[in-house]
Write an enzyme that holds these catalytic residues in place. Sequence first.
Site, PDB file in Angstrom:
ATOM      1  N   ASN A  13       8.922   3.771 -12.112  1.00 50.24           N
ATOM      2  CA  ASN A  13       7.785   4.207 -12.924  1.00 50.24           C
ATOM      3  C   ASN A  13       7.019   5.276 -12.150  1.00 50.24           C
ATOM      4  OD1 ASN A  13       5.455   4.481 -14.424  1.00 50.24           O
ATOM      5  ND2 ASN A  13       4.690   2.408 -14.003  1.00 50.24           N
ATOM      6  N   LYS A  15       4.594   7.075 -13.177  1.00 51.20           N
ATOM      7  CA  LYS A  15       3.193   7.196 -13.610  1.00 51.20           C
ATOM      8  C   LYS A  15       2.848   8.691 -13.790  1.00 51.20           C
ATOM      9  CE  LYS A  15       2.419   2.881 -11.302  1.00 51.20           C
ATOM     10  NZ  LYS A  15       1.518   1.910 -10.727  1.00 51.20           N
ATOM     11  N   HIS A  97       2.079  -1.603 -19.866  1.00 50.80           N
ATOM     12  CA  HIS A  97       1.843  -1.606 -18.419  1.00 50.80           C
ATOM     13  C   HIS A  97       0.378  -1.991 -18.182  1.00 50.80           C
ATOM     14  CE1 HIS A  97       1.214  -0.199 -14.335  1.00 50.80           C
ATOM     15  NE2 HIS A  97       2.527  -0.278 -14.190  1.00 50.80           N
ATOM     16  N   GLU A  99      -1.852  -0.845 -16.386  1.00 50.44           N
ATOM     17  CA  GLU A  99      -2.800   0.280 -16.375  1.00 50.44           C
ATOM     18  C   GLU A  99      -3.197   0.659 -17.802  1.00 50.44           C
ATOM     19  OE1 GLU A  99      -0.418   2.798 -13.856  1.00 50.44           O
ATOM     20  OE2 GLU A  99      -0.776   1.369 -12.223  1.00 50.44           O
ATOM     21  N   GLU A 164       4.632  -8.142 -13.660  1.00 56.79           N
ATOM     22  CA  GLU A 164       3.951  -7.359 -12.636  1.00 56.79           C
ATOM     23  C   GLU A 164       2.552  -7.927 -12.401  1.00 56.79           C
ATOM     24  OE1 GLU A 164       5.482  -3.068 -12.234  1.00 56.79           O
ATOM     25  OE2 GLU A 164       4.193  -3.115 -13.986  1.00 56.79           O
ATOM     26  N   GLY A 170       0.550  -1.259  -6.546  1.00 59.71           N
ATOM     27  CA  GLY A 170      -0.038  -0.172  -5.765  1.00 59.71           C
ATOM     28  C   GLY A 170      -0.887  -0.639  -4.590  1.00 59.71           C
ATOM     29  N   SER A 201       4.484  -3.260  -5.761  1.00 59.88           N
ATOM     30  CA  SER A 201       4.695  -2.894  -4.351  1.00 59.88           C
ATOM     31  C   SER A 201       6.110  -3.164  -3.838  1.00 59.88           C
ATOM     32  CB  SER A 201       3.666  -3.603  -3.461  1.00 59.88           C
ATOM     33  OG  SER A 201       2.362  -3.145  -3.764  1.00 59.88           O
TER      34      SER A 201
HETATM   35  P1  PGA Z   1       3.977  -0.015  -7.330  1.00 59.98           P
HETATM   36  O1  PGA Z   1       3.840   0.116  -8.936  1.00 59.98           O
HETATM   37  O2  PGA Z   1       5.429  -0.248  -7.016  1.00 59.98           O
HETATM   38  O3  PGA Z   1       3.474   1.288  -6.790  1.00 59.98           O
HETATM   39  O4  PGA Z   1       3.140  -1.184  -6.939  1.00 59.98           O
HETATM   40  C1  PGA Z   1       4.576  -0.703  -9.808  1.00 59.98           C
HETATM   41  C2  PGA Z   1       4.205  -0.428 -11.240  1.00 59.98           C
HETATM   42  O5  PGA Z   1       3.039  -0.168 -11.534  1.00 59.98           O
HETATM   43  O6  PGA Z   1       5.065  -0.467 -12.138  1.00 59.98           O
END
Ligand code: PGA
Length: 241
Positions: A13, A15, A97, A99, A164, A170, A201
């Site tokens: 992803n 983003k 997601h 976010e 997740e 992140g 992560s």
């Molecule tokens: P990350 O993000 O691996 O940077 O923690 C995962 C995601 O948001 O899908």
Amino acid sequence: MQVSKEHLYVLGNWKMAQGFASGREFFEAWASPADEKVYAAIYASFPHLLTAQDLCKKNGLFIGAQDCSDQEGGAYTGEVSCQQLSEIGVESVLIAHSERRQRFSEDNELIRRKIERALHAGLTPVFCLGEDLQQRESGRVEGVLQEQLKAIEGLKGDLIIAYEPVWAIGTGKVATTKEIEEAHSFIAAQQPKFPIVYGGSVKPETAAEIMALRSVNGVLVGGASLKVESFEQIFQSALSL
Ligand code: PGA
């Protein structure tokens, strides 16, 4: 992209963190041949998609979008429909997601409509869910997952589920294998048919251990998917399982 628990999914992803030129370099540098059992896919911002799907066809990567409209078409300024994505060869789409849930207030009804649109257009939805830190610390993980899973109750069609935990996204803080197993088993008990990937992560150093868990069908990777070296390393560890 076939959906089954027999496959492992290594999903990246990007983003809003990948520039157009660096994205292109990534696709051109990807050197791993496609595999029948392990799928690699990149979920890129809309501007990447048209050129990416061309490059990806050559190198065996799947290409996905990070969001889609819940509407079929028409007067929806700024939106991109599933049909439009499908017309340019996009195969899959991330939906819900955290976010988007947090920053754009996506609720179960909207999420369900997006998933149904995606399925109707022949895209594979990757349905994301997970609890935040406060919910975990107050012992509400299962209640939260149960509520989020209502969005796909009785759904006809195949999708991938991405667990997740928000506190792991992140932050560099990966859930423990026990926490992952517990959440995945809970989700699988409600939705036994769908593959479940873990996200939060994931790094090349931790991916193999996570993907080796019985209840885990792959990973959704944010930060470590931006560089071709680290994402390819994660794909290679999936191949060696
Ligand atoms: P990350 O993000 O691996 O940077 O923690 C995962 C995601 O948001 O899908």
